[in-house]
Write an enzyme that holds these catalytic residues in place. Structure first.
Site, PDB file in Angstrom:
ATOM      1  CG  HIS A 131      -5.911  -2.260   0.675  1.00  0.00           C
ATOM      2  ND1 HIS A 131      -5.280  -1.840  -0.477  1.00  0.00           N
ATOM      3  CD2 HIS A 131      -5.253  -1.641   1.698  1.00  0.00           C
ATOM      4  CE1 HIS A 131      -4.303  -1.003  -0.182  1.00  0.00           C
ATOM      5  NE2 HIS A 131      -4.270  -0.869   1.140  1.00  0.00           N
ATOM      6  CB  SER A 144      -0.965  -0.042   1.190  1.00  0.00           C
ATOM      7  OG  SER A 144      -1.983   0.916   1.069  1.00  0.00           O
TER       8      SER A 144
END
Length: 262
Positions: free
Chosen positions: A229, A96
Site C-alpha cells: 500500500h 489512498s
C-alpha cells in the site's frame, strides 16, 4: 461556503514556494496522514512546480480543529481552500484516501469552470469498485493492527502510547470518511488521469486500479510498481519523475500503459 484568509492558511502548506513556477501541484494525504508527508515531494519538484500540500483538520498543528468524518464535506472544504490558488494551472496528486479526495475535488473544480491539467491517483481502487470495509468500527487495537498490516507508519511509533493518542482520532475519522463514502455515479473528470499502485497492495488490486480509466473523458495511464500500500515510500524518485513528466507533457498517451512490476 467561503473560507476566510485565516482559515485558508490552515488548509494549505507551501513548504518550498516557487513564485515563478508555471503550474501548481496539490498533494492530498492518505487516511491518518498529514501535509508534511509531501515535504520531500515539494523539495524535489521546486522550483519547477509550486507544491501545495493539504493539511486536514485534527492532526499536527490542526489538532484542535474537529476532524471531518464525511468525505464530501472534506472535498467541499478542500475545494474552497484551493480557490485562491487557481491563478495558475493546478494538477492534483492523492494517495489512498487522498486519491478519492483528489478525484472529488477535481470534479468540484471543474463544476466551477476550473479545469486541472492532470489528476494523479495513487494506491486507491476506482470509485466504481466499492468494498464493504469497517476498519473505522474497530477498537484502538484494531486500528493499530491496520497500520501494522499496511506498513505505512514507523512501527516504533505504534508502541508509543502518547503518540497514538494524538493520531488515532484523526485516523478513525479518516477511515469513517472514506469507508462510508459513495461516489456519485456516472461522473468523469475532464483532465488526463494517471493511476499508480503497488503490485501487492491489499487495499487495491491492479484490476481495481485499472478501472480508473472509466472515470475520465481524457487520456488515461496506469503505472504499477513493486510494493504494497505504501509502495511509493520506496519509489519516490520514480514517482516524482512521473509527476514531473505528466505535468510537463500536459497529458498522457491515450489508452495508457502499464509499467510491469519488477
Amino acid at each position: 461556503m467561503t473560507l476566510s484568509p485565516t482559515d485558508n492558511q490552515k488548509w494549505i502548506r507551501r513548504y518550498h514556494p516557487a513564485q515563478d513556477a508555471p503550474v501548481r501541484l496539490v498533494c492530498l494525504p492518505h487516511a491518518g496522514g498529514a501535509a508534511s508527508y509531501f515535504f520531500p515531494v515539494s523539495k524535489a519538484l521546486s522550483p519547477a512546480v509550486d507544491v501545495l500540500a493539504v493539511q486536514y483538520p485534527g492532526r499536527q498543528d490542526r489538532r484542535a480543529d474537529p476532524c471531518i468524518e464525511n468525505l464530501s464535506e472534506l472535498a467541499d472544504l478542500t475545494t474552497e481552500a484551493l480557490l485562491p490558488w487557481t491563478d495558475r494551472p493546478l494538477a492534483l496528486f492523492g494517495h489512498s484516501m487522498g486519491a478519492t479526495l483528489a478525484y472529488e475535488v477535481t470534479l468540484r473544480l471543474e463544476e466551477r469552470g476550473i479545469k486541472p491539467t492532470a489528476l494523479f491517483v495513487s494506491g486507491r481502487r476506482a470509485p466504481s469498485r466499492h468494498r464493504d470495509e469497517t476498519v473505522h468500527l474497530r477498537d484502538d487495537a484494531g486500528l493499530i493492527e491496520e497500520l501494522r498490516v499496511l506498513s505505512g507508519t514507523d512501527t516504533q511509533m505504534l508502541d508509543d502510547r502518547e503518540v497514538l493518542e494524538m493520531v488515532l482520532p484523526a485516523l478513525r475519522a479518516d477511515y469513517r470518511a472514506i469507508e462510508t463514502h459513495r461516489a456519485r455515479p456516472g461522473l468523469r473528470v475532464g483532465c488526463p488521469l494517471h493511476a499508480l499502485t503497488g503490485d501487492n497492495d491489499p487495499k487495491a488490486t491492479v484490476d481495481e486500479v485499472q478501472d480508473w480509466e472509466h472515470h475520465t473523458t481524457a487520456p488515461f495511464a496506469i503505472t504499477v510498481l513493486p510494493g504494497g500500500h505504501f509502495y511509493l515510500n520506496d519509489h519516490s524518485r520514480e514517482i516524482v519523475g512521473l509527476i514531473s513528466d505528466g505535468i510537463a507533457s500536459d497529458g498522457f498517451t491515450s489508452g495508457g500503459t502499464t509499467t510491469p512490476a519488477r
